[in-house]
Design a protein around this motif. Structure first.
Motif, PDB file in Angstrom:
ATOM      1  N   LEU A 202       0.689  -1.192  -0.094  1.00 51.66           N
ATOM      2  CA  LEU A 202       0.135  -0.073  -0.008  1.00 51.66           C
ATOM      3  C   LEU A 202       0.915   1.201  -0.081  1.00 51.66           C
ATOM      4  O   LEU A 202       0.471   2.282  -0.882  1.00 51.66           O
ATOM      5  CB  LEU A 202      -0.816   0.234   1.359  1.00 51.66           C
ATOM      6  CG  LEU A 202      -2.242  -0.857   1.133  1.00 51.66           C
ATOM      7  CD1 LEU A 202      -2.882  -0.946   2.536  1.00 51.66           C
ATOM      8  CD2 LEU A 202      -3.116  -0.154  -0.089  1.00 51.66           C
ATOM      9  N   MET A 203       1.871   1.403   0.744  1.00 44.36           N
ATOM     10  CA  MET A 203       2.941   2.433   0.750  1.00 44.36           C
ATOM     11  C   MET A 203       3.482   2.638  -0.392  1.00 44.36           C
ATOM     12  O   MET A 203       3.603   3.577  -1.177  1.00 44.36           O
ATOM     13  CB  MET A 203       3.791   2.090   2.142  1.00 44.36           C
ATOM     14  CG  MET A 203       3.266   2.324   3.486  1.00 44.36           C
ATOM     15  SD  MET A 203       2.435   3.944   3.717  1.00 44.36           S
ATOM     16  CE  MET A 203       3.949   5.035   3.616  1.00 44.36           C
ATOM     17  N   GLN A 204       3.999   1.553  -1.066  1.00 46.80           N
ATOM     18  CA  GLN A 204       4.776   1.748  -2.438  1.00 46.80           C
ATOM     19  C   GLN A 204       3.546   2.212  -3.433  1.00 46.80           C
ATOM     20  O   GLN A 204       4.100   2.924  -4.192  1.00 46.80           O
ATOM     21  CB  GLN A 204       5.545   0.315  -2.712  1.00 46.80           C
ATOM     22  CG  GLN A 204       6.569   0.272  -1.861  1.00 46.80           C
ATOM     23  CD  GLN A 204       7.718   1.037  -1.650  1.00 46.80           C
ATOM     24  OE1 GLN A 204       7.860   1.966  -2.901  1.00 46.80           O
ATOM     25  NE2 GLN A 204       8.562   0.876  -1.023  1.00 46.80           N
ATOM     26  N   ALA A 205       2.401   1.603  -3.433  1.00 48.69           N
ATOM     27  CA  ALA A 205       1.607   1.998  -4.518  1.00 48.69           C
ATOM     28  C   ALA A 205       1.017   3.553  -4.391  1.00 48.69           C
ATOM     29  O   ALA A 205       1.138   4.413  -5.299  1.00 48.69           O
ATOM     30  CB  ALA A 205       0.326   1.091  -4.387  1.00 48.69           C
ATOM     31  N   THR A 206       1.095   4.000  -3.080  1.00 47.61           N
ATOM     32  CA  THR A 206       0.793   5.327  -2.763  1.00 47.61           C
ATOM     33  C   THR A 206       1.797   6.138  -3.241  1.00 47.61           C
ATOM     34  O   THR A 206       1.474   7.275  -3.922  1.00 47.61           O
ATOM     35  CB  THR A 206       0.481   5.654  -1.287  1.00 47.61           C
ATOM     36  OG1 THR A 206      -0.577   4.877  -0.968  1.00 47.61           O
ATOM     37  CG2 THR A 206       0.515   6.871  -0.992  1.00 47.61           C
ATOM     38  N   MET A 207       3.114   5.823  -3.213  1.00 49.38           N
ATOM     39  CA  MET A 207       4.420   6.740  -3.625  1.00 49.38           C
ATOM     40  C   MET A 207       4.481   6.618  -5.045  1.00 49.38           C
ATOM     41  O   MET A 207       4.799   7.685  -5.606  1.00 49.38           O
ATOM     42  CB  MET A 207       5.542   6.051  -2.915  1.00 49.38           C
ATOM     43  CG  MET A 207       5.587   6.286  -1.335  1.00 49.38           C
ATOM     44  SD  MET A 207       5.103   7.860  -0.545  1.00 49.38           S
ATOM     45  CE  MET A 207       6.303   8.764  -1.149  1.00 49.38           C
ATOM     46  N   ALA A 208       3.884   5.513  -5.798  1.00 48.87           N
ATOM     47  CA  ALA A 208       3.823   5.516  -7.154  1.00 48.87           C
ATOM     48  C   ALA A 208       2.810   6.497  -7.678  1.00 48.87           C
ATOM     49  O   ALA A 208       2.827   7.138  -8.776  1.00 48.87           O
ATOM     50  CB  ALA A 208       3.770   3.890  -7.473  1.00 48.87           C
ATOM     51  N   ALA A 209       1.792   6.352  -6.979  1.00 53.24           N
ATOM     52  CA  ALA A 209       0.591   7.410  -7.442  1.00 53.24           C
ATOM     53  C   ALA A 209       1.105   8.919  -7.134  1.00 53.24           C
ATOM     54  O   ALA A 209       0.748   9.565  -8.307  1.00 53.24           O
ATOM     55  CB  ALA A 209      -0.705   7.017  -6.730  1.00 53.24           C
ATOM     56  N   ALA A 210       1.758   8.969  -5.960  1.00 56.90           N
ATOM     57  CA  ALA A 210       2.259  10.649  -5.939  1.00 56.90           C
ATOM     58  C   ALA A 210       3.164  10.728  -7.009  1.00 56.90           C
ATOM     59  O   ALA A 210       3.523  11.865  -7.701  1.00 56.90           O
ATOM     60  CB  ALA A 210       3.145  10.597  -4.627  1.00 56.90           C
ATOM     61  N   ALA A 211       4.317  10.026  -7.563  1.00 50.42           N
ATOM     62  CA  ALA A 211       5.060  10.228  -8.714  1.00 50.42           C
ATOM     63  C   ALA A 211       4.409  10.414  -9.772  1.00 50.42           C
ATOM     64  O   ALA A 211       4.673  11.498 -10.656  1.00 50.42           O
ATOM     65  CB  ALA A 211       6.189   9.256  -8.524  1.00 50.42           C
ATOM     66  N   GLU A 212       3.560   9.715  -9.968  1.00 51.54           N
ATOM     67  CA  GLU A 212       2.470   9.704 -11.314  1.00 51.54           C
ATOM     68  C   GLU A 212       2.022  11.339 -11.357  1.00 51.54           C
ATOM     69  O   GLU A 212       2.081  11.966 -12.273  1.00 51.54           O
ATOM     70  CB  GLU A 212       1.519   8.734 -11.382  1.00 51.54           C
ATOM     71  CG  GLU A 212       0.619   8.908 -12.570  1.00 51.54           C
ATOM     72  CD  GLU A 212      -0.202   7.713 -12.590  1.00 51.54           C
ATOM     73  OE1 GLU A 212      -0.860   7.372 -13.842  1.00 51.54           O
ATOM     74  OE2 GLU A 212      -0.705   7.228 -11.602  1.00 51.54           O
ATOM     75  N   ARG A 213       1.461  11.677  -9.903  1.00 51.71           N
ATOM     76  CA  ARG A 213       0.592  13.191  -9.979  1.00 51.71           C
ATOM     77  C   ARG A 213       1.608  14.043 -10.249  1.00 51.71           C
ATOM     78  O   ARG A 213       1.462  15.249 -11.060  1.00 51.71           O
ATOM     79  CB  ARG A 213      -0.078  13.114  -8.556  1.00 51.71           C
ATOM     80  CG  ARG A 213      -0.908  14.403  -8.478  1.00 51.71           C
ATOM     81  CD  ARG A 213      -2.279  14.231  -9.249  1.00 51.71           C
ATOM     82  NE  ARG A 213      -2.961  15.310  -9.097  1.00 51.71           N
ATOM     83  CZ  ARG A 213      -3.017  16.451 -10.386  1.00 51.71           C
ATOM     84  NH1 ARG A 213      -2.248  16.128 -11.253  1.00 51.71           N
ATOM     85  NH2 ARG A 213      -3.988  17.293 -10.027  1.00 51.71           N
ATOM     86  N   LEU A 214       2.800  13.949  -9.631  1.00 57.11           N
ATOM     87  CA  LEU A 214       3.891  15.116  -9.809  1.00 57.11           C
ATOM     88  C   LEU A 214       4.384  15.303 -11.363  1.00 57.11           C
ATOM     89  O   LEU A 214       4.439  16.343 -11.721  1.00 57.11           O
ATOM     90  CB  LEU A 214       4.982  14.666  -8.814  1.00 57.11           C
ATOM     91  CG  LEU A 214       4.924  14.998  -7.542  1.00 57.11           C
ATOM     92  CD1 LEU A 214       6.140  14.278  -6.718  1.00 57.11           C
ATOM     93  CD2 LEU A 214       4.959  16.487  -7.128  1.00 57.11           C
ATOM     94  N   VAL A 215       4.383  14.162 -11.966  1.00 59.00           N
ATOM     95  CA  VAL A 215       4.686  14.263 -13.206  1.00 59.00           C
ATOM     96  C   VAL A 215       3.790  14.846 -14.099  1.00 59.00           C
ATOM     97  O   VAL A 215       4.006  15.956 -14.997  1.00 59.00           O
ATOM     98  CB  VAL A 215       5.077  12.766 -14.014  1.00 59.00           C
ATOM     99  CG1 VAL A 215       5.105  12.963 -15.663  1.00 59.00           C
ATOM    100  CG2 VAL A 215       6.190  12.343 -13.437  1.00 59.00           C
ATOM    101  N   GLU A 216       2.430  14.822 -13.966  1.00 58.73           N
ATOM    102  CA  GLU A 216       1.211  15.387 -14.475  1.00 58.73           C
ATOM    103  C   GLU A 216       1.498  16.809 -14.238  1.00 58.73           C
ATOM    104  O   GLU A 216       0.847  17.833 -14.810  1.00 58.73           O
ATOM    105  CB  GLU A 216      -0.116  14.765 -13.866  1.00 58.73           C
ATOM    106  CG  GLU A 216      -0.328  13.404 -14.392  1.00 58.73           C
ATOM    107  CD  GLU A 216      -1.398  12.729 -13.736  1.00 58.73           C
ATOM    108  OE1 GLU A 216      -2.232  13.489 -12.830  1.00 58.73           O
ATOM    109  OE2 GLU A 216      -1.883  11.699 -14.225  1.00 58.73           O
ATOM    110  N   LYS A 217       1.942  17.335 -12.942  1.00 58.84           N
ATOM    111  CA  LYS A 217       1.956  18.728 -12.672  1.00 58.84           C
ATOM    112  C   LYS A 217       3.259  19.456 -13.485  1.00 58.84           C
ATOM    113  O   LYS A 217       3.533  20.531 -13.283  1.00 58.84           O
ATOM    114  CB  LYS A 217       2.061  18.903 -11.085  1.00 58.84           C
ATOM    115  CG  LYS A 217       0.888  18.436 -10.349  1.00 58.84           C
ATOM    116  CD  LYS A 217       1.152  18.472  -8.714  1.00 58.84           C
ATOM    117  CE  LYS A 217       0.148  18.317  -7.926  1.00 58.84           C
ATOM    118  NZ  LYS A 217      -0.917  19.486  -8.046  1.00 58.84           N
ATOM    119  N   GLY A 218       4.102  18.561 -13.891  1.00 59.58           N
ATOM    120  CA  GLY A 218       5.198  19.195 -14.428  1.00 59.58           C
ATOM    121  C   GLY A 218       6.693  18.881 -13.619  1.00 59.58           C
ATOM    122  O   GLY A 218       7.564  19.879 -13.767  1.00 59.58           O
ATOM    123  N   ILE A 219       6.427  18.136 -12.453  1.00 57.70           N
ATOM    124  CA  ILE A 219       7.371  18.384 -11.613  1.00 57.70           C
ATOM    125  C   ILE A 219       8.267  17.110 -11.668  1.00 57.70           C
ATOM    126  O   ILE A 219       7.418  16.004 -11.211  1.00 57.70           O
ATOM    127  CB  ILE A 219       6.824  18.589 -10.315  1.00 57.70           C
ATOM    128  CG1 ILE A 219       6.147  20.007  -9.941  1.00 57.70           C
ATOM    129  CG2 ILE A 219       7.845  18.512  -8.789  1.00 57.70           C
ATOM    130  CD1 ILE A 219       5.374  20.245  -8.697  1.00 57.70           C
TER     131      ILE A 219
END
Length: 251
Positions: A202-219
């Motif tokens: 669950l923790m690793q999946a959450t961090m993967a989702a965070a990375a995906e969201r940051l890329v969408e923000k251009g970060i």
């Protein structure tokens, strides 16, 4: 030597739980990833806390290859692992009122940060008060817990509430009360806990989702590389310098 029937049963049980959390917690995982990404983008800091064996999943996302450089462990002396002597002291400290507030007050956590609190049962005073105090300070709180405990056990906190009652987002690990997936004739106690496998996923999946969201923000996500691959130390040095004011495991 023949294949172990019980070993296979454990893998089946763990895989079944992983499939459940993947399917049933997808929206909450995405929401948790977004909260973490928003905090990173806004200059906030990230913290993870767990007591006892719940701390293993928190440690799994702190200072590791493939992980976010600015995820920090919010450590409470005596409750992080079985290295404390006697080991039973850690369990006792989880039930002490007021300890969470003292830890938060002396930590660098502040409004706008994200705190992930991991507690399988979510019933002891420490995780409950940690969530209550963190939200009062203006942190976003993500709880990783088994909701079954709130349905089948009594809280040990004076409020009669559980960790899940004081979180902005809850990730339910689906672990049954008792955290033991197997039983067998001739073995009196149930055995083979799966909470570490599922909670870490669950923790690793959450961090993967965070990375995906940051890329969408251009970060670019602030990820660490393995120090055992060429260029890893140089990469990590750059990331540590860039985010040094939000990294607290170096001081």
């Amino acid at each position: 030597m023949s294949e172990s029937k019980l070993a296979g049963q454990f893998f089946d049980a763990a895989i079944g739980l992983l499939q459940r959390v993947r399917d049933e917690e997808a929206d909450n995982i995405a929401a948790s990833g977004e909260a973490i990404a928003d905090a990173v983008a806004a200059g906030g800091r990230l913290f993870a806390f767990g007591a006892g064996h719940s701390s293993l999943a928190a440690q799994d996302v702190v200072y590791r290859a493939g992980g976010f450089a600015l995820m920090n462990l919010l450590a409470v002396p005596g409750v992080v692992g079985v290295d404390v002597m006697p080991a039973t002291l850690g369990s006792a400290l989880e039930r002490v009122d007021g300890l969470a507030g003292a830890v938060l007050d002396s930590s660098p956590a502040r409004s706008g940060d994200v705190l992930v609190i991991i507690s399988l049962s979510g019933r002891n005073a420490l995780p409950v008060e940690m969530a209550m105090n963190a939200r009062a300070l203006g942190l976003t709180v993500i709880g990783v817990t088994s909701v079954a405990y709130a349905q089948e056990t009594r809280s040990r906190h004076s409020s009669d509430s559980f960790l899940k009652d004081h979180c902005d987002i809850v990730l339910d690990s689906k672990i049954a009360v008792g955290d033991a997936e197997l039983s067998h004739e001739g073995i009196e106690a149930p055995f083979a806990p799966a909470s570490t496998v599922v909670t870490s996923a669950l923790m690793q999946a959450t961090m993967a989702a965070a990375a995906e969201r940051l890329v969408e923000k251009g970060i670019e996500p602030p990820l660490l590389r393995s120090g055992n691959v060429d260029g890893g130390h140089e990469w990590n040095g750059r990331v540590m310098t860039e985010y040094g004011d939000r990294i607290f495991f170096r001081h």
